[in-house]
Design an enzyme around this catalytic site. Structure first.
Site, PDB file in Angstrom:
ATOM      1  N   MET A   1      20.333 -11.107  -4.821  1.00  0.00           N
ATOM      2  CA  MET A   1      21.507 -10.270  -5.044  1.00  0.00           C
ATOM      3  C   MET A   1      21.546  -9.610  -6.433  1.00  0.00           C
ATOM      4  SD  MET A   1      22.705 -10.384  -2.092  1.00  0.00           S
ATOM      5  CE  MET A   1      24.314  -9.599  -2.192  1.00  0.00           C
ATOM      6  N   ARG A   2      20.400  -9.405  -7.037  1.00  0.00           N
ATOM      7  CA  ARG A   2      20.335  -8.635  -8.271  1.00  0.00           C
ATOM      8  C   ARG A   2      19.564  -7.346  -7.991  1.00  0.00           C
ATOM      9  NH1 ARG A   2      24.195 -10.255 -10.860  1.00  0.00           N
ATOM     10  NH2 ARG A   2      23.452  -9.043 -12.629  1.00  0.00           N
TER      11      ARG A   2
ATOM     12  N   HIS B   1      17.629  -6.003   4.851  1.00  0.00           N
ATOM     13  CA  HIS B   1      18.977  -5.499   4.622  1.00  0.00           C
ATOM     14  C   HIS B   1      19.752  -5.571   5.938  1.00  0.00           C
ATOM     15  CE1 HIS B   1      22.111  -3.262   2.623  1.00  0.00           C
ATOM     16  NE2 HIS B   1      22.193  -2.480   3.686  1.00  0.00           N
TER      17      HIS B   1
ATOM     18  N   LEU C   1      17.016  -4.637  -8.785  1.00  0.00           N
ATOM     19  CA  LEU C   1      15.810  -4.557  -9.611  1.00  0.00           C
ATOM     20  C   LEU C   1      15.565  -3.098  -9.980  1.00  0.00           C
ATOM     21  CD1 LEU C   1      13.690  -7.075  -7.528  1.00  0.00           C
ATOM     22  CD2 LEU C   1      14.614  -7.471  -9.826  1.00  0.00           C
TER      23      LEU C   1
ATOM     24  N   ASN D   1      11.988  -5.978   1.523  1.00  0.00           N
ATOM     25  CA  ASN D   1      13.374  -6.444   1.464  1.00  0.00           C
ATOM     26  C   ASN D   1      13.943  -6.462   2.869  1.00  0.00           C
ATOM     27  OD1 ASN D   1      15.963  -7.118   0.310  1.00  0.00           O
ATOM     28  ND2 ASN D   1      16.592  -4.969   0.580  1.00  0.00           N
TER      29      ASN D   1
ATOM     30  N   ASN E   1      16.742 -16.750   5.402  1.00  0.00           N
ATOM     31  CA  ASN E   1      15.609 -15.857   5.677  1.00  0.00           C
ATOM     32  C   ASN E   1      14.330 -16.377   5.030  1.00  0.00           C
ATOM     33  OD1 ASN E   1      16.274 -13.322   7.263  1.00  0.00           O
ATOM     34  ND2 ASN E   1      17.993 -13.393   5.826  1.00  0.00           N
TER      35      ASN E   1
ATOM     36  N   GLY F   1      19.353 -18.932   1.578  1.00  0.00           N
ATOM     37  CA  GLY F   1      17.910 -18.824   1.783  1.00  0.00           C
ATOM     38  C   GLY F   1      17.456 -19.021   3.215  1.00  0.00           C
TER      39      GLY F   1
HETATM   40  C1  GRF Z   1      21.193 -11.747   4.649  1.00  0.00           C
HETATM   41  O1  GRF Z   1      22.136 -11.172   5.519  1.00  0.00           O
HETATM   42  C2  GRF Z   1      20.440 -10.650   3.951  1.00  0.00           C
HETATM   43  O2  GRF Z   1      20.130  -9.581   4.781  1.00  0.00           O
HETATM   44  C3  GRF Z   1      21.458 -10.262   2.915  1.00  0.00           C
HETATM   45  O3  GRF Z   1      21.959 -11.485   2.438  1.00  0.00           O
HETATM   46  C4  GRF Z   1      21.876 -12.447   3.491  1.00  0.00           C
HETATM   47  C5  GRF Z   1      21.073 -13.596   2.953  1.00  0.00           C
HETATM   48  O4  GRF Z   1      21.106 -14.708   3.758  1.00  0.00           O
HETATM   49  N1  GRF Z   1      20.915  -9.371   1.929  1.00  0.00           N
HETATM   50  P1  GRF Z   1      20.124 -15.904   3.465  1.00  0.00           P
HETATM   51  O5  GRF Z   1      20.230 -16.291   1.995  1.00  0.00           O
HETATM   52  O6  GRF Z   1      18.731 -15.469   3.831  1.00  0.00           O
HETATM   53  O7  GRF Z   1      20.610 -17.022   4.356  1.00  0.00           O
END
Ligand code: GRF
Length: 196
Positions: A91-92, A110, A94, A108, A15, A13
């Site tokens: 990571m699911r 990516h 939708l 989102n 981000n 988490g």
């Molecule tokens: C990030 O690289 C995001 O872009 C990818 O998964 C990672 C998540 O990192 N989809 P965090 O959980 O935000 O630390």
């Protein structure tokens, strides 16, 4: 009235944390709830410690029944009256049934320069392709995976000797700059792409 944001996480988490920490002062939005499919996601513990509401909906009891999993998320979200959803390492996949009602209001992040490298293993794929330029993208979510209008991108240069995990670390730093900057603008009604 601040816009109300729901942030979806599955892992650490970082981000989500960058988004929450930016939603102060004159920011047009505030975090209303953090949602996870995983009770042990580090992001859930951090959100709770900040006093942010959390909702955990484990996908596993639903098996292949994505519609019921998504209905459970929708039911859990109802009390929060959200304006915006930010997927942040959720990571699911939708399906259209969930995404379509949120279209134009769900973002989102990516870890690639979309449209390159949708899906997983983006850093290894950028290395294998010999790319000199790599980075991350924030986009509006549509029913197609890692697709939808681009709201912003941030770049890194790939150096001789880089590994996928080195790229992941440097891209993640850029994610933490890009996502808050894009959400801040988006919440204020600005959708022109931000290129960092
Ligand atoms: C990030 O690289 C995001 O872009 C990818 O998964 C990672 C998540 O990192 N989809 P965090 O959980 O935000 O630390």
């Amino acid at each position: 009235m601040s816009k109300r944001v729901g942030i979806f996480v599955s892992g650490g988490g970082s981000n989500m944390r960058a988004l929450v920490e930016d939603m102060v002062g004159d920011h047009a939005a505030r975090a209303a709830v953090v949602v996870s499919n995983n009770e042990t996601a580090g992001g859930i513990a951090w959100a709770r410690a900040q006093g942010i509401a959390t909702e955990v909906i484990d996908h596993r009891p639903f098996g292949e029944d994505r519609a019921s999993f998504e209905a459970a998320i929708t039911a859990a979200l109802a009390p929060y009256d959200l304006d915006i959803i930010c997927l942040a390492g959720f990571m699911r996949v939708l399906t259209a049934g969930f995404v379509t009602p949120w279209q134009g209001r769900m973002l989102n992040i990516h870890p690639s320069l979309l449209p390159k490298y949708k899906g997983l293993h983006t850093h290894a794929r950028a290395l294998a392709a010999g790319d000199a330029d790599h980075g991350c993208t924030v986009h509006l979510v549509t029913a197609a995976l890692d697709d939808g209008p681009i709201l912003g991108q941030a770049h890194i240069s790939v150096q001789e000797g880089d590994t996928a995990s080195m790229l992941a670390d440097r891209v993640l730093e850029q994610e933490h700059r890009l996502y808050p900057a894009v959400l801040r603008r988006f919440a204020a009604g600005e959708t022109a792409p931000l290129m960092l």
